[in-house]
Design a protein around this motif. Structure first.
Motif, PDB file in Angstrom:
ATOM      1  N   GLU A 164      42.044  46.224  39.072  1.00  0.00           N
ATOM      2  CA  GLU A 164      40.827  46.247  38.258  1.00  0.00           C
ATOM      3  C   GLU A 164      39.571  45.881  39.057  1.00  0.00           C
ATOM      4  OE1 GLU A 164      40.814  45.893  33.773  1.00  0.00           O
ATOM      5  OE2 GLU A 164      40.279  43.879  34.394  1.00  0.00           O
ATOM      6  N   TYR A 165      39.722  45.026  40.078  1.00  0.00           N
ATOM      7  CA  TYR A 165      38.523  44.621  40.809  1.00  0.00           C
ATOM      8  C   TYR A 165      37.914  45.780  41.598  1.00  0.00           C
ATOM      9  CZ  TYR A 165      40.934  44.164  45.310  1.00  0.00           C
ATOM     10  OH  TYR A 165      41.618  44.426  46.464  1.00  0.00           O
ATOM     11  N   LEU A 167      37.735  48.818  40.284  1.00  0.00           N
ATOM     12  CA  LEU A 167      36.887  49.417  39.251  1.00  0.00           C
ATOM     13  C   LEU A 167      35.596  48.605  39.140  1.00  0.00           C
ATOM     14  CD1 LEU A 167      36.691  51.555  36.990  1.00  0.00           C
ATOM     15  CD2 LEU A 167      37.748  49.905  35.455  1.00  0.00           C
ATOM     16  N   GLY A 168      35.749  47.274  39.221  1.00  0.00           N
ATOM     17  CA  GLY A 168      34.582  46.388  39.190  1.00  0.00           C
ATOM     18  C   GLY A 168      33.633  46.685  40.337  1.00  0.00           C
ATOM     19  N   ALA A 169      34.192  46.950  41.526  1.00  0.00           N
ATOM     20  CA  ALA A 169      33.364  47.252  42.698  1.00  0.00           C
ATOM     21  C   ALA A 169      32.633  48.581  42.504  1.00  0.00           C
ATOM     22  CB  ALA A 169      34.233  47.308  43.949  1.00  0.00           C
ATOM     23  N   ARG A 170      33.332  49.548  41.898  1.00  0.00           N
ATOM     24  CA  ARG A 170      32.677  50.841  41.625  1.00  0.00           C
ATOM     25  C   ARG A 170      31.506  50.643  40.665  1.00  0.00           C
ATOM     26  NH1 ARG A 170      34.936  54.941  43.958  1.00  0.00           N
ATOM     27  NH2 ARG A 170      37.192  55.042  44.169  1.00  0.00           N
ATOM     28  N   ILE A 171      31.758  49.818  39.640  1.00  0.00           N
ATOM     29  CA  ILE A 171      30.689  49.549  38.666  1.00  0.00           C
ATOM     30  C   ILE A 171      29.513  48.877  39.383  1.00  0.00           C
ATOM     31  CG2 ILE A 171      30.092  48.162  36.625  1.00  0.00           C
ATOM     32  CD1 ILE A 171      33.094  48.604  35.778  1.00  0.00           C
ATOM     33  N   ALA A 172      29.842  48.030  40.383  1.00  0.00           N
ATOM     34  CA  ALA A 172      28.793  47.320  41.128  1.00  0.00           C
ATOM     35  C   ALA A 172      28.139  48.224  42.181  1.00  0.00           C
ATOM     36  CB  ALA A 172      29.371  46.074  41.773  1.00  0.00           C
TER      37      ALA A 172
ATOM     38  N   ARG B  79      27.761  58.218  39.640  1.00  0.00           N
ATOM     39  CA  ARG B  79      27.561  56.808  40.002  1.00  0.00           C
ATOM     40  C   ARG B  79      27.167  56.640  41.468  1.00  0.00           C
ATOM     41  NH1 ARG B  79      28.112  53.108  36.188  1.00  0.00           N
ATOM     42  NH2 ARG B  79      27.845  51.442  37.688  1.00  0.00           N
ATOM     43  N   GLN B  89      25.893  49.123  33.426  1.00  0.00           N
ATOM     44  CA  GLN B  89      26.835  48.136  33.957  1.00  0.00           C
ATOM     45  C   GLN B  89      27.921  47.848  32.927  1.00  0.00           C
ATOM     46  OE1 GLN B  89      27.039  46.463  37.152  1.00  0.00           O
ATOM     47  NE2 GLN B  89      25.873  48.316  37.558  1.00  0.00           N
ATOM     48  N   LEU B  92      34.339  43.866  32.618  1.00  0.00           N
ATOM     49  CA  LEU B  92      35.730  44.241  32.352  1.00  0.00           C
ATOM     50  C   LEU B  92      36.484  43.138  31.610  1.00  0.00           C
ATOM     51  CD1 LEU B  92      36.398  45.910  35.794  1.00  0.00           C
ATOM     52  CD2 LEU B  92      36.074  47.072  33.624  1.00  0.00           C
ATOM     53  N   SER B  97      41.097  39.342  37.207  1.00  0.00           N
ATOM     54  CA  SER B  97      41.471  40.532  37.977  1.00  0.00           C
ATOM     55  C   SER B  97      40.279  41.459  38.218  1.00  0.00           C
ATOM     56  CB  SER B  97      42.619  41.280  37.298  1.00  0.00           C
ATOM     57  OG  SER B  97      42.274  41.577  35.982  1.00  0.00           O
ATOM     58  N   ALA B  98      39.145  41.200  37.531  1.00  0.00           N
ATOM     59  CA  ALA B  98      37.963  42.042  37.759  1.00  0.00           C
ATOM     60  C   ALA B  98      37.177  41.596  38.988  1.00  0.00           C
ATOM     61  CB  ALA B  98      37.056  42.012  36.535  1.00  0.00           C
ATOM     62  N   LEU B  99      37.575  40.450  39.578  1.00  0.00           N
ATOM     63  CA  LEU B  99      36.866  39.944  40.756  1.00  0.00           C
ATOM     64  C   LEU B  99      37.792  39.988  41.959  1.00  0.00           C
ATOM     65  CD1 LEU B  99      35.308  36.804  39.009  1.00  0.00           C
ATOM     66  CD2 LEU B  99      34.093  38.894  39.635  1.00  0.00           C
ATOM     67  N   GLU B 111      27.406  41.196  45.215  1.00  0.00           N
ATOM     68  CA  GLU B 111      27.874  42.565  45.511  1.00  0.00           C
ATOM     69  C   GLU B 111      26.999  43.659  44.880  1.00  0.00           C
ATOM     70  OE1 GLU B 111      31.824  43.688  44.234  1.00  0.00           O
ATOM     71  OE2 GLU B 111      31.980  45.100  45.899  1.00  0.00           O
ATOM     72  N   PRO B 112      26.762  43.619  43.563  1.00  0.00           N
ATOM     73  CA  PRO B 112      25.895  44.683  43.007  1.00  0.00           C
ATOM     74  C   PRO B 112      24.470  44.633  43.551  1.00  0.00           C
ATOM     75  CG  PRO B 112      26.407  43.028  41.337  1.00  0.00           C
ATOM     76  CD  PRO B 112      27.263  42.727  42.515  1.00  0.00           C
ATOM     77  N   ARG B 161      27.242  39.289  37.372  1.00  0.00           N
ATOM     78  CA  ARG B 161      27.256  40.516  38.189  1.00  0.00           C
ATOM     79  C   ARG B 161      26.583  41.662  37.433  1.00  0.00           C
ATOM     80  NH1 ARG B 161      31.497  41.812  42.016  1.00  0.00           N
ATOM     81  NH2 ARG B 161      32.065  43.707  40.911  1.00  0.00           N
TER      82      ARG B 161
END
Lengths: 273, 253
Positions: A164-165, A167-172, B79, B89, B92, B97-99, B111-112, B161
């Motif tokens: 999932e992270y 996907l998080g990086a893509r979102i970022a 994107r 934005q 999740l 697990s999103a980090l 990061e963003p 984020r």
């Protein structure tokens, strides 16, 4: 993690064995009491003495000096093999995971074809065609094993890309290349290092195995596998000549295996906590 | 601002040896207006997450289009445009697990900013610290990794984020599920306060009608890949008429 490695007896034994071989390889010219290649038929099968700490072999060469120089051959081939395999495996494996699609399928099919050929067949063919030489044996081992490394890296990278992270990086706002370099590579590196450390052991065994069969190195090279092969004739009269190089191969391979396994246990334990 | 025009998503699945199309999202249209708050409510497997990822430009739709200010952003390549990525934005579901497990809190929030704003280091640090303060995260956590934080703190890092690049829409995918009620209420109130400070549209993707009623002005109820009812209820439960919506309302605590 370094603290946990220092606390693990298995990792420390492995590291100690690796350190001994590395030091022997690096400082060989200063450690050896004699030239490992000087033949002296009047001195053959000498018992250990202050001049020859482990005695002499069937051609009167200093056994100890040859064993110390043998570390150079084994590591001198195993480490470049590992570096080349690492570059190929990490590049192609990560590219497969990042690009996917047709590229991934083509690389997977090609690696499956290479995996189908036993290493010995490839090495025998290349040495037969291009002749003996360290470069040729390194090249033939790389050709016969790159597919295993690529497949391993690809499997880990694909698994990481599904997390999932990512996907998080893509979102970022991270693109595929940035994701590979900033997220995937650093996160698969521990698993890769474990594989690579056991890979060194396997490369050392492979090089020694081929030298034992007379493939790859010029006759008389102080390589452990070749020394083992040359000492076969004196198995009953001087079994120690087989024992010494055998023990060196065993200790070096065991060092990398022990360290790799301990690293895996440490990392696996860490991920379940 | 953002408009879904008859978007649908289907996958080919093998059932009893035969390939069949599985419709994760059936043809659906709806609009998200600037600064408004929406919810997409439905049970697990109803297609909410798929639809939200299509809206974000993370997943290409099988058919239909997503328009951001009239321009199509359907598909993954949209994107790559930093401007589009910064406007949309998403937070999740699982904070941990999103980090990236290797990243510190600082790196995660930065990061963003690094990818989309490209600020000088000093400004980047100022922004990260101010976001942490706004999300009520102590500066002492700056160099902690995600695994060393509590569930609520991880969630706040994820929200930091998302707001770091001042987006126009934030999608919260089950953003408060798995948190205890006190932390959950605290985070939802924090989000309400944030929206008052910096106007931004919210879309809450959730199975929890409680959260939807508390946070959203307009609720879309989704069932088996289809939006079966949309109600601008502003907290009034009696406006729902579809039997499935009524079931979701009756299951509220």
């Amino acid at each position: 993690m370094i603290r946990r490695i220092l606390k693990s007896p298995q990792a420390m034994v492995g590291l100690a064995l690796i350190a001994i071989t590395l030091l022997a390889a690096v400082f060989a010219p200063w450690i050896v009491p004699n030239n490992p290649d000087v033949v002296s038929l009047t001195q053959k099968f000498k018992a250990p003495s202050t001049v020859h700490p482990l005695g002499t072999d069937q051609l009167g060469r200093c056994e100890f000096s040859r064993l110390v120089y043998g570390a150079r051959y084994s590591l001198g081939m195993a480490l470049p093999i590992l570096v080349i395999l690492g570059v190929i495996g990490l590049t192609l494996g990560c590219a497969c995971a990042g690009i996917g699609g047709v590229f991934d399928r083509v690389v997977t099919i090609i690696s499956d074809i290479f995996i189908a050929f036993p290493a010995l067949t490839v090495v025998a063919a290349i040495i037969g065609a291009w002749g003996n030489g360290i470069e040729n044996i390194v090249l033939s081992i790389v050709i016969s094993t790159w597919a295993w490394f690529t497949r391993m890296v690809r499997a880990y990278a694909v698994m990481e890309m599904g997390k999932e992270y990512i996907l998080g990086a893509r979102i970022a706002g991270a693109g595929t290349v940035r994701i590979i370099f900033r997220h995937v590579l650093p996160n698969i590196m521990p698993q890769y290092l474990i594989y690579a450390s056991t890979g060194v052991a396997s490369a050392i065994l492979t090089v020694s195995g081929f030298s034992f069969l007379g493939l790859g190195l010029p006759a008389g090279s102080p390589e452990w596998g070749a020394m083992l092969s040359e000492a076969r004739a004196s198995l009953y009269s001087h079994p120690e000549l087989l024992l010494y190089p055998g023990l060196c191969i065993l200790a070096t391979a065991a060092g990398y295996n022990l360290f790799g396994e301990a690293l895996r246990d440490i990392l696996h334990g860490g991920s379940t906590r | 601002m953002l408009e879904a025009v008859r978007v649908e998503k289907s996958y080919a699945v093998r059932t009893q040896g035969r390939m069949k199309a599985f419709h994760a999202v059936r043809p659906t249209s709806f609009r998200i207006e600037e600064g408004a708050s929406y919810a997409l409510v439905g049970e697990s497997g109803s297609g909410k997450t798929t639809l939200s990822q299509i809206l974000m430009g993370l997943l290409p739709p099988t058919a239909g289009d997503i328009l951001l200010d009239g321009a199509s952003i359907a598909g993954k390549s949209a994107r790559r445009d930093r401007n589009v990525a910064a406007q949309l934005q998403m937070v999740l579901q699982d904070g941990k697990s999103a980090l990236d497990p290797r990243f510190t809190v600082y790196d995660s929030i930065a990061e963003p900013i690094r990818n989309l704003l490209k600020l000088p280091r000093e400004k980047e640090r100022e922004l990260v610290v101010s976001l942490m303060q706004r999300m009520e995260l102590s500066e002492k956590h700056l160099h902690n990794r995600a695994g060393e934080l509590s569930g609520g703190q991880q969630k706040r890092v994820c929200i930091a984020r998302a707001i770091a690049v001042s987006p126009r829409l934030i999608i919260f995918d089950e953003a408060v599920s798995g948190l205890d009620v006190i932390v959950r209420k605290h985070i939802l109130d924090l989000l309400k306060a944030l929206r008052r400070e910096r106007p931004c549209a919210y879309l809450f993707v959730t199975h929890d009608m409680d959260v939807a009623m508390y946070m959203a002005e307009t609720i879309h109820v989704m069932k088996e890949g289809e939006i079966v009812e949309r109600v601008t209820c502003k907290g009034n439960q009696t406006l729902f008429v579809h039997p499935y919506s009524r079931l979701l309302v009756s299951s509220m605590a």
